[in-house]
Design an enzyme around this catalytic site. Structure first.
Site, short mmCIF file in Angstrom:
data_model
loop_
_atom_site.label_atom_id
_atom_site.label_comp_id
_atom_site.label_asym_id
_atom_site.label_seq_id
_atom_site.Cartn_x
_atom_site.Cartn_y
_atom_site.Cartn_z
N GLY A 14 15.25 -1.16 -33.47
CA GLY A 14 14.64 0.01 -32.81
C GLY A 14 15.67 1.01 -32.33
N TYR A 147 0.88 -1.97 -21.71
CA TYR A 147 2.35 -1.91 -21.65
C TYR A 147 2.83 -2.25 -20.24
CZ TYR A 147 7.04 0.18 -22.23
OH TYR A 147 8.39 0.41 -22.29
P1 NAD Z 1 11.51 1.17 -30.21
O1 NAD Z 1 10.05 1.20 -30.48
O2 NAD Z 1 12.40 2.05 -30.98
O3 NAD Z 1 12.06 -0.31 -30.32
C1 NAD Z 1 11.28 -1.46 -30.19
C2 NAD Z 1 11.57 -2.37 -31.37
O4 NAD Z 1 10.80 -3.57 -31.22
C3 NAD Z 1 11.17 -1.75 -32.71
O5 NAD Z 1 12.20 -1.91 -33.63
C4 NAD Z 1 9.92 -2.53 -33.11
O6 NAD Z 1 9.74 -2.58 -34.50
C5 NAD Z 1 10.21 -3.88 -32.47
N1 NAD Z 1 9.02 -4.68 -32.22
C6 NAD Z 1 7.84 -4.26 -31.67
N2 NAD Z 1 6.98 -5.30 -31.60
C7 NAD Z 1 7.63 -6.38 -32.11
C8 NAD Z 1 7.27 -7.73 -32.32
N3 NAD Z 1 6.04 -8.19 -31.99
N4 NAD Z 1 8.17 -8.58 -32.88
C9 NAD Z 1 9.39 -8.12 -33.25
N5 NAD Z 1 9.79 -6.83 -33.06
C10 NAD Z 1 8.93 -5.99 -32.51
O7 NAD Z 1 11.65 1.46 -28.64
P2 NAD Z 1 12.94 1.58 -27.73
O8 NAD Z 1 12.83 2.86 -27.02
O9 NAD Z 1 14.17 1.25 -28.47
O10 NAD Z 1 12.65 0.43 -26.65
C11 NAD Z 1 13.33 -0.80 -26.68
C12 NAD Z 1 12.93 -1.61 -25.43
O11 NAD Z 1 13.30 -0.89 -24.25
C13 NAD Z 1 11.43 -1.88 -25.34
O12 NAD Z 1 11.22 -3.19 -24.86
C14 NAD Z 1 10.97 -0.86 -24.33
O13 NAD Z 1 9.82 -1.30 -23.63
C15 NAD Z 1 12.18 -0.75 -23.41
N6 NAD Z 1 12.19 0.56 -22.73
C16 NAD Z 1 12.52 1.70 -23.40
C17 NAD Z 1 12.48 2.93 -22.75
C18 NAD Z 1 12.85 4.22 -23.42
O14 NAD Z 1 12.76 5.27 -22.79
N7 NAD Z 1 13.29 4.24 -24.65
C19 NAD Z 1 12.11 2.97 -21.40
C20 NAD Z 1 11.76 1.79 -20.76
C21 NAD Z 1 11.82 0.59 -21.43
#
Ligand code: NAD
Ligand code: UDP
Length: 324
Positions: A14, A147
């Site tokens: 991700g 979420y």
């Molecule tokens: P993203 O969607 O780019 O990354 C999430 C990754 O998890 C993706 O590659 C997706 O394919 C994978 N994924 C989803 N469901 C899955 C499953 N069941 N099994 C295996 N892989 C799975 O989002 P991101 O922004 O990189 O977020 C990464 C983490 O950080 C997440 O847990 C998110 O909740 C947390 N987060 C991000 C933000 C932000 O602003 N980007 C803020 C708060 C929390």
């Protein structure tokens, strides 16, 4: 003892995960990236595939996995509202079963495990800025609940595996983060505004645009996550990671227009239900514990992000897959 660790990054393909993998691979660790590619694509980690200390596994974290590792970063979960609301039941399963499976793995391997939690655990906050001690105002039955409550339940599991099973855990609460490799169609505000501005399309402001967010540049965030993982085991968090600079959504739109030299116009769209009115991290704890604070101002981070958006071919990105 060797300082090289076997590290699992769930959600490693991700936006945040791919940068974290890159950093860990550069640090010579043996990195296993696990992803089901629901909201990402292999191209995010393409440049790592030829490295001998990088391995990619297609796996869904709602199913158990048997590996031998020393550390786990649990990032697997759709993070953008449009992505996590696409199949809310699956989102909840990913948070809760994903936490159970990574914690179970950590327990068996005696590995350290970090949970990527979120500022969404504070809901639409009555306390501003939000310190970790604030318990939040989350609607348990709204469109964002899958979420928010999933992440809250995951924090509970992390705390209980630590208390009852002595698992070495860390919890970070991440605030809005942006940068290169954001999914261009994830519907998040930064990606939407940049894509719209570059295409000369209308910029969609939800509501009156007076709601606020605090935007953290990706590199600052990754530095904070790594410091937390490497920190002392008696400090498990939760710990906020975010940039305290607070902007209205309208201010963000105007800045994106200026930086892209765009002729796009601002248009108003209905505000989604339960959209938090304001958000800003209190980062005193991260400063005190790890001397961590963001270095990249919004303007500078947006310039880098816009530069990246200019290089991508939008036709290579697809919306989340419907058949999972
Ligand atoms: P993203 O969607 O780019 O990354 C999430 C990754 O998890 C993706 O590659 C997706 O394919 C994978 N994924 C989803 N469901 C899955 C499953 N069941 N099994 C295996 N892989 C799975 O989002 P991101 O922004 O990189 O977020 C990464 C983490 O950080 C997440 O847990 C998110 O909740 C947390 N987060 C991000 C933000 C932000 O602003 N980007 C803020 C708060 C929390
Ligand atoms: N937003 C907006 N226009 C868009 C996308 C989002 O005005 O095209 C607003 C959204 O309503 C919210 C803020 O921008 O108030 C941040 O939205 P995002 O989905 O990026 O993340 P959130 O912090 O809400 O999870």
């Amino acid at each position: 003892m060797s300082s090289i660790k076997r590290i699992l990054v769930t959600g490693g393909a991700g936006f945040i995960g791919s940068h974290l993998c890159e950093r860990l691979v550069a640090g010579k660790h043996d990195v296993i990236c696990l992803d089901n590619f629901f909201t990402s694509q292999k191209t995010n980690v393409e440049h790592l595939l030829s490295k001998p200390n990088f391995e990619l596994i297609r796996h869904d974290i709602t199913q158990p996995i048997f590996l031998e590792v020393d550390e786990i970063f649990n990032l697997a979960c759709p993070a953008a509202p449009g992505h996590y609301q696409y199949n809310p039941i699956k989102t909840m399963k990913t948070s809760v079963l994903g936490a159970i499976h990574t914690l179970g793995l950590a327990k068996r391997c005696r590995a350290k495990v970090l949970q990527a939690s979120t500022s969404e655990v504070y809901g639409d906050p009555e306390v501003h800025p939000q310190p970790e001690s604030y318990r939040g105002a989350v609607n348990p039955v709204g469109p964002r609940s899958c979420y928010d409550e999933g992440k809250r339940a995951a924090e509970t599991l992390f705390a209980d595996y630590h208390r009852h099973n002595n698992v070495d855990v860390r919890i970070v609460r991440i605030f809005n983060t942006y940068g290169p490799r954001m999914h261009p169609f994830d519907g998040r505000v930064v990606s939407n505004f940049i894509r719209q501005a570059l295409a000369g399309e209308d910029i969609t402001i939800f509501g009156d645009g007076e709601q606020t967010r605090s935007f953290c540049y990706l590199n600052d965030l990754v530095e904070g996550i790594v410091r937390m993982m490497n920190g002392p085991s008696d400090f498990i968090g939760p710990m906020n990671l975010g940039n305290p600079g607070e902007f209205t959504i309208r201010e963000l739109a105007e800045l994106v227009i200026e930086l892209t030299d765009s002729r796009s116009k601002l248009v108003q769209r209905p505000l989604p239900a339960d959209d938090p009115t304001r958000r800003r991290p209190d980062i005193s704890l991260a400063k005190e514990k790890f001397d961590w604070e963001p270095q990249v101002e919004l303007r500078e981070g947006l310039i880098k992000t816009i530069d990246w958006f200019k290089t991508i071919n939008l036709e290579e990105y697809r919306a989340p897959t419907p058949n999972y």
